[in-house]
Write a protein that holds these residues in place. Sequence first.
Motif, PDB file in Angstrom:
ATOM      1  N   HIS A 156     -49.403  47.147  10.408  1.00  8.23           N
ATOM      2  CA  HIS A 156     -49.921  45.422  10.741  1.00  8.23           C
ATOM      3  C   HIS A 156     -51.803  45.251  12.263  1.00  8.23           C
ATOM      4  N   ARG A 161     -48.347  40.447  -1.531  1.00  8.38           N
ATOM      5  CA  ARG A 161     -47.868  38.702  -0.635  1.00  8.38           C
ATOM      6  C   ARG A 161     -46.878  38.549  -1.978  1.00  8.38           C
ATOM      7  N   MET A 207     -53.986  38.158   2.958  1.00  6.74           N
ATOM      8  CA  MET A 207     -52.459  38.248   3.160  1.00  6.74           C
ATOM      9  C   MET A 207     -51.336  37.141   3.094  1.00  6.74           C
ATOM     10  N   VAL A 235     -53.620  44.960  -0.870  1.00  8.61           N
ATOM     11  CA  VAL A 235     -52.626  43.214  -0.254  1.00  8.61           C
ATOM     12  C   VAL A 235     -51.749  43.267  -1.124  1.00  8.61           C
ATOM     13  N   GLY A 267     -50.110  43.365   4.386  1.00  6.39           N
ATOM     14  CA  GLY A 267     -49.116  43.094   4.287  1.00  6.39           C
ATOM     15  C   GLY A 267     -47.954  42.210   4.772  1.00  6.39           C
ATOM     16  N   ASP A 268     -48.288  40.229   5.138  1.00  8.87           N
ATOM     17  CA  ASP A 268     -47.736  40.133   6.629  1.00  8.87           C
ATOM     18  C   ASP A 268     -45.798  40.305   6.091  1.00  8.87           C
TER      19      ASP A 268
END
Lengths: 260, 334
Positions: A212, A228, A250, A226, A43-44
């Motif tokens: 990452h 988000r 993401m 994932v 995930g970001d």
Amino acid sequence: MTASSPRVPLLEARGITKHFGGVEALRGADFTVFENEVVALIGDNGAGKSTLVKILSGAQPPTSGQILVEGVETKLRSATDARAAGIETVFQDLALAPQLDAVANLYLGRELQTRNRIFRAFGWLDHKAMRTNAEAVLTDLGVKIKDIRKPISALSGGQRQGVAVARAVNWSSKVVFMDEPTAALGVVQTRQVLDTIRRVRDSGKSVVLVSHNMDDILAVADRIEVLRLGQRVRVFTSAEATLNGLVAAMTGAPVTEGVK
Amino acid sequence: MTNLAEVTRKRVSKIHAGELSSATWVTAALFLILALFIIMNPAEFGTASNLSNIALDASILLVLAVGGTYVLITGGVDLSIGSVLVFSSVAGAKVMQHFGGAGGDAVIGGLAAALVAGAGWGFINGFVITRMRVAPLVVTLGTLGMALGFALMWAGGNDLQGVPPNLVYRFGLGNILPGIPAVATVAAFVALVAGVVLAWTKFGRYTYAIGSNSESSKRAGIAVDRHLIKVYMLGGLLAGLAGFLSLARFGTTSIAGHNLDNMNALTGVIIGGTSLYGGVGKVFGTVIGTLIPAVLQNGFVIAGLPPYWQQVAVGAVLIFAVYLDRARRDAELS
């Protein structure tokens, strides 16, 4: 959802929310770990990965939601609870004692004591058994340390990572969480850690890899979940995962699916 | 399998060499200093009675320094031990007076009072450091003043008498075997037990672990605060024992004579290779580190040099010891 399996998940999070004051780090996040797999959690920044890991390793309580271990609802109020449930975590800072050697770190807080009753009453340690077991665990995982009695501070970054992973693997019966295990490592050391992750899976445990690094993930993960904005938005199997697909999931960008 | 055993055995022998390496050179320095003084004046310095004098001079400080070693390894520091020694000896003397200043009751009561008083101050130190989150340096600087202030008030500003004569002549000035002072024997026993506990037991392991990384220790399930309180209590208890030994040796509280005890004990601990940053240290090093100043003191007096040179020399040794230790560690890490 892909590959909906009839298997009971080893570890499952359902509808986890977590509020920090007015900030919602997790908004009903789900997460699933099956037996004997490497599952990547991606995930970001700010998606809630770290928070979810902390909740599942007992470091923080969720605001609401359920955690199930082998289908049974379980409260993880502390790291000790999580450990009792067979969950170990390799934190990003590794949580090692730098002046102690690899053996002492492997057994930190869970030292083996001698069998002799009298000596045991004085808290006498079984140095020999700890050293022998530690050597075996490190060898199994392919962690090479020339002098096992050297303090951790004298080891390389990869070796330190290896010790932290070995500790988690040694004590976990079900799931090992690894938070950004390759973030501080070079190419060769990263490959070693990925190799270690495969070995852990092959030994019958499951690994949750938080990272990452898409290359690492595509290299070792059997499944990819994932996150988000605090929710699980997609699950990929390794066969269907592509770099573009993962990044799109993401970021929530328009899907460029089909580009293999 | 035999191969593995062989490898392990080789490794074990290597360990001992490696572990001693930091202490090796201080030990060598001690023997060098001893040799120099003996060559300079064999008739006086090298005699058995003089060497047993040195051991006696160092022993009370050694008991203090052993506790200081534990505290320093946890990454803390205890500046109060000298004052706690004084307070404990006042407590001991008061109880001895209460029992009439003679007999076994007075001795046992005095010992118990000194130990309880010492451990009590240690508990206060540990409690405030862990529960109120005040830095060890500050807390023990505070209790340094408090313990001394209370001791002086309780003693009425004067040294107290009333120590049973038998305790002084049979134990404090006495020998267990010819040439082996009883007080030094107690100190050696304390050092031995403390050294074994530190190296071989869970208590020792936790002491190192907390000093190395207290956050990781906590995460690993170690009850860090409780352990720290125990360590400060151990430091206080040993200061109490040192206070009792001091009563036995001098027959009085000798309050002014312990002004620099805390600093001298700390000096011995640091010369012995215990790190101010925690996680590293050995009781064996502390034994050597405490003996070096005692040998210098004695040697300078016998050599007819002004005794003030001892302070200069010990100061230099202290700085040099820490410098060498750091240089060695840098070399190991690079």
